[in-house]
Design an enzyme around this catalytic site. Sequence first.
Site, short mmCIF file in Angstrom:
data_model
loop_
_atom_site.label_atom_id
_atom_site.label_comp_id
_atom_site.label_asym_id
_atom_site.label_seq_id
_atom_site.Cartn_x
_atom_site.Cartn_y
_atom_site.Cartn_z
N HIS A 249 0.82 -1.22 0.00
CA HIS A 249 0.00 0.00 0.00
C HIS A 249 0.85 1.26 0.00
O HIS A 249 0.35 2.34 -0.29
CB HIS A 249 -0.99 -0.01 1.16
N ASP A 279 0.52 -7.71 1.68
CA ASP A 279 0.85 -6.29 1.73
C ASP A 279 2.37 -6.06 1.73
O ASP A 279 2.90 -5.32 2.55
CB ASP A 279 0.22 -5.64 2.96
N SER A 363 4.55 2.65 7.98
CA SER A 363 4.29 1.46 7.17
C SER A 363 5.50 1.10 6.33
O SER A 363 6.08 1.95 5.65
CB SER A 363 3.09 1.70 6.26
#
Length: 522
Positions: A249, A279, A363
């Site tokens: 993402h 992910d 992230s």
Amino acid sequence: MDEKNKDLETQAKEPASGASPEKLPESQSYTRSEPNGDAAVHNPETASTKDIPVEAVHSAEGVTPEGEPFATATKEEAEASSTHAFFDEAASEPARPATQASRNNGTVPPIPPTRAGGGNLSGNNGGEPPKKDGKKKTVWGAFLAGILGVLIGALIVLGFSWGALHDDNNNDATSTTSNTGTTKKVTVENTTGTTQALEKVQDAVVSVLNYQAGTSIATGDTTEDEASSGSGVVYKKNNGKAYVVTNNHVVEGANKLEVTFSSGKKAEAKLVGTDKWNDLAVLEISDKYVTKVAEFGNSDAVKVGEIAIAIGSPLGTEFAGSVTQGIVSGVNRTVPVDTNGDGTEDWEAEVIQTDAAINPGNSGGALVNIEGQVIGINSMKISTENVEGIGFAIPSNTVVPIIDQLEKNGEVERPSLGVTLRDVDTIPEVQQQQFLKLPSGVDYGAMVQEVVAGSAADKAGLKKYDVIVEMNGKKVTNSMTLRQILYANDVKIGDKMEVKYYREGKKETTTVTLTAASSTNQ
């Protein structure tokens, strides 16, 4: 003791009301708080009798040889009145001639009355002090000697207090000042397990910038603007190239990717491959500015309660390299996620839970153990108002085999049925019974919406509207559990798998030979 004597003793113990507080000596390296209140601190070595309050005593014994009351006496006269010498000298003087009044009648005037008697304190003898009775002298001498003793005792107590306070100040100062009064510079070597872990891995964590196509408002030309940013971890360096793992993402929708190192240097990045189910993504960069490469640890050995350190770029490059520390709050967690953004959770990620602060921009960064090994890639957190400190990282033992495949093939090959699915629990109960004809009590499973021609499912005879309820001996409650069974680590391409399903209300069984599929298919 009468009230006036009590007043004198009280005033002898208390400092003069006009005294101002003395400032405590201040050390050069410490800031000391000022003492409370307005009481003065006296130094017995510097205090003089002028600091001692003197009360005027209006009695025959309380006047000076010149006939002046003590209230107007000079400093020397006031001091003289506080000693026995004054009375001794008066007692040794020869008797004064009698006054004219006493000569006339041949009598000696009576002793003047005391204060309690209320008589004339000055007498009628022309201002001369009357003779002093021996007993009276002893009483007043003892009284003033008592006052003097109280004053001396008070000064001694204050002296000890001042000395102790002065010694404390000196003791504090010696830790930071030399004998010459100059401030010493103190260097503390503060090395901990956390700092040692960071030395191994911090410079291997980078910022990842996602640039996407835009339109200039001024010219209308197409531009590439920074759309978002995240973090990444350099895990490999080889033949002039380096590889960075981050989240899918973080790089999704990018026209251009850029990496910023802890030194501030930048390098353009190439997208090697992504895996939306876990992910993860891999980037390739030049190794010119790479100074550290991270080492992966064994996430299966992670224990709840051990130290966990999160490194990344929360809120963008301004806070690049930020470090937060917590513990491992949980292992083997499963968190439902929406991989395609349709608002429906279609996958369950296996993650490590931690209370180390993970914020937007973290992230793709590293979750590190106390040995400086990467045990997870930070991926998500629960961010509601009533939740604090629940973040998640993809375990390193899940990450490593996936990034190896992405680096080599650009995608992750997984076993595939070749179907699209819909969860039975999203279908109205009336249709479950009338259209799918499911028996009573069967309100779960994954319904086949489409079958890809020539796929493993097509070759096994599966058709549209079949409801799969079991695979490889495990119950299938929805499409998410079907994927978990299909994508398990012990399932390989080419394996044969028994599938049980309902068709027109009847339960049937078939065997599927699994074929390969890209990371975007199921």
